[in-house]
Design a protein around this motif. Structure first.
Motif: not given
Length: 439
Positions: A199-206
């Motif tokens: 999730a942290a990774h997905a937010v960083a991508h967004a």
């Protein structure tokens, strides 16, 4: 008493302790959080005939690039499930077996068929998703859309607060251009379970796709200290912060992050991440005219050659090509290009001709033959998504084309490309480059 997995699907074990550890292990695996192996091994200790626990452990070994261990575990799972598994469990183990043994096309077909019947089987749903999932590495040019389509097809079968599904549904939308919606979903996934590296990774991508570089760095600075360095995404999340520093034109900060978290001697990440993160960051620095400190390329080369001595996934091959070009190893680059050209002819490199094209373009770029780089890469640009990975990861290829256009005097084409990029997402770096063209 019947036992169930975390999303209510029945599992064949008579041990509540085994079932509890299995649920914990799979959730840790899906969160990319340390402890999954220990939990799954405890599940097996409580029930040696628990096929799904063996299969999940096989998946974990495969993720960590431990093929021998993965194959041994999946073989055990297949032997057990053939004796006493339900239809879902037989299909589940069969799909994981195809994945573990490298039969990606069959694994994707099997996963999609399985999900028609059991859409809440999250471990199987995870296989096609993600930057390194079965869709991404299928050679499809439209795998971003395929992930969204799959998530939306099964969305009504998941709870509104399912932390894992929120995470991957969000990441899929953000990668496919619906960035605001994707970020909202992924942030809700992180709120539901903070100990969730995906999730942290997905937010960083967004955030990256929104041009929110300072938010990326703030997120990672706040979140990363609670994530053990043994976590498989630890170094890669730090890479996102380094990438954001480069966007702000702060190469010193990017190199400081690289030295502390990303370089091969300190990162405990997956080999595919370590190689792609190190190569792409150093390449971006060098291509933009920043000096790369002595010895860094050589360290990456030693690591990469030891982990990937033979041609493999297209995503890896592209980064090995960038590495060979950057280090002046023309013979090695040519050997890899020829090997991948043969693999295309043999039908075993789904991404196709774009892979050797990128590698040839990289050689030309390093030799400052920018016109030749453009000649090779410009016609292939639309096929770059076929190599897999994320938009942030693949942008290094578009950067190479953009800089080659600028340096070869193709100002109109460079301006058009920059305008399209700036329309897609705000970027401090692209804005600087756009001003440079106008000078």
């Amino acid at each position: 008493m019947a036992e169930f997995d975390s999303r209510g699907l029945p599992i064949s074990t008579g041990s509540p302790q085994a079932a509890g550890n299995y649920r914990a292990g799979v959730d840790l695996l899906l969160a990319a959080w340390p402890g999954a192996e220990d939990a799954l091994r405890r599940a097996i200790d409580h029930d040696h005939q628990f096929a799904l626990a063996h299969a999940a452990l096989a998946r974990l070994h495969a993720i960590r690039a431990e093929p021998a261990e993965a194959r041994a575990r999946i073989t055990t799972a297949q032997e057990i499930v053939a004796r006493n598994g339900s239809p879902r469990e037989i299909s589940h183990v069969s799909t994981l077996s195809l994945t573990v043994t490298g039969q990606s096309a069959k694994a994707l077909e099997s996963a999609l068929a399985h999900l028609d019947d059991w859409p809440r089987d999250a471990l199987i749903l995870s296989l096609p998703l993600g930057a390194f999932g079965l869709f991404a590495f299928s050679g499809m040019v439209d795998h971003d859309q395929a992930r969204v389509d799959l998530c939306e097809r099964v969305a009504d079968r998941y709870d509104a607060d399912d932390w894992w599904f929120l995470t991957y549904r969000g990441w899929s939308h953000a990668e496919n251009g619906s960035v605001t919606r994707g970020r909202d979903l992924a942030q809700r996934g992180l709120e539901q379970r903070r100990a969730n590296a995906n999730a942290a990774h997905a937010v960083a991508h967004a955030m990256f796709e929104q041009g929110a570089t300072q938010e990326v760095e703030a997120l990672i600075a706040d979140w990363l200290p609670d994530y053990d360095r043994a976590g498989v995404l630890h170094g890669h999340l730090a890479w996102h912060a380094a990438l954001s520093a480069l966007e702000r034109d702060d190469p010193q900060r990017a190199l400081a992050i690289y030295s502390e978290y990303v370089q091969p001697s300190v990162s405990l990440g997956l080999p595919i991440n370590v190689v792609s993160d190190t190569v792409s960051l150093l390449w971006r620095l060098q291509a933009a005219g920043y000096p790369v400190p002595s010895g860094l390329w050589e360290d990456v080369e030693r690591y990469a050659v030891s982990r990937f001595p033979k041609p493999g996934l297209a995503f890896v091959e592209v980064h090995m090509g960038l590495l060979a070009a950057a280090t002046g190893k023309d013979a090695a680059a040519t050997d890899r290009i020829e090997a991948n050209t043969r693999r295309i002819a043999d039908g075993v490199l789904p991404a196709g001709p774009v892979v050797p094209s990128i590698c040839r373009a990289a050689i030309a770029f390093v030799k400052s033959d920018y016109a030749e780089c453009v000649r090779i890469l410009h016609p292939a640009a639309a096929d770059v998504p076929r190599i897999g990975g994320s938009g942030a990861q693949r942008e290094v290829i578009e950067d190479m084309l953009l800089l080659a256009l600028m340096r070869s005097g193709e100002s109109a084409k460079a301006r058009d490309l920059l305008d399209r990029r700036l329309h897609r997402r705000p970027s401090q770096r692209d804005a600087r480059w756009r001003r440079h063209i106008e000078i």
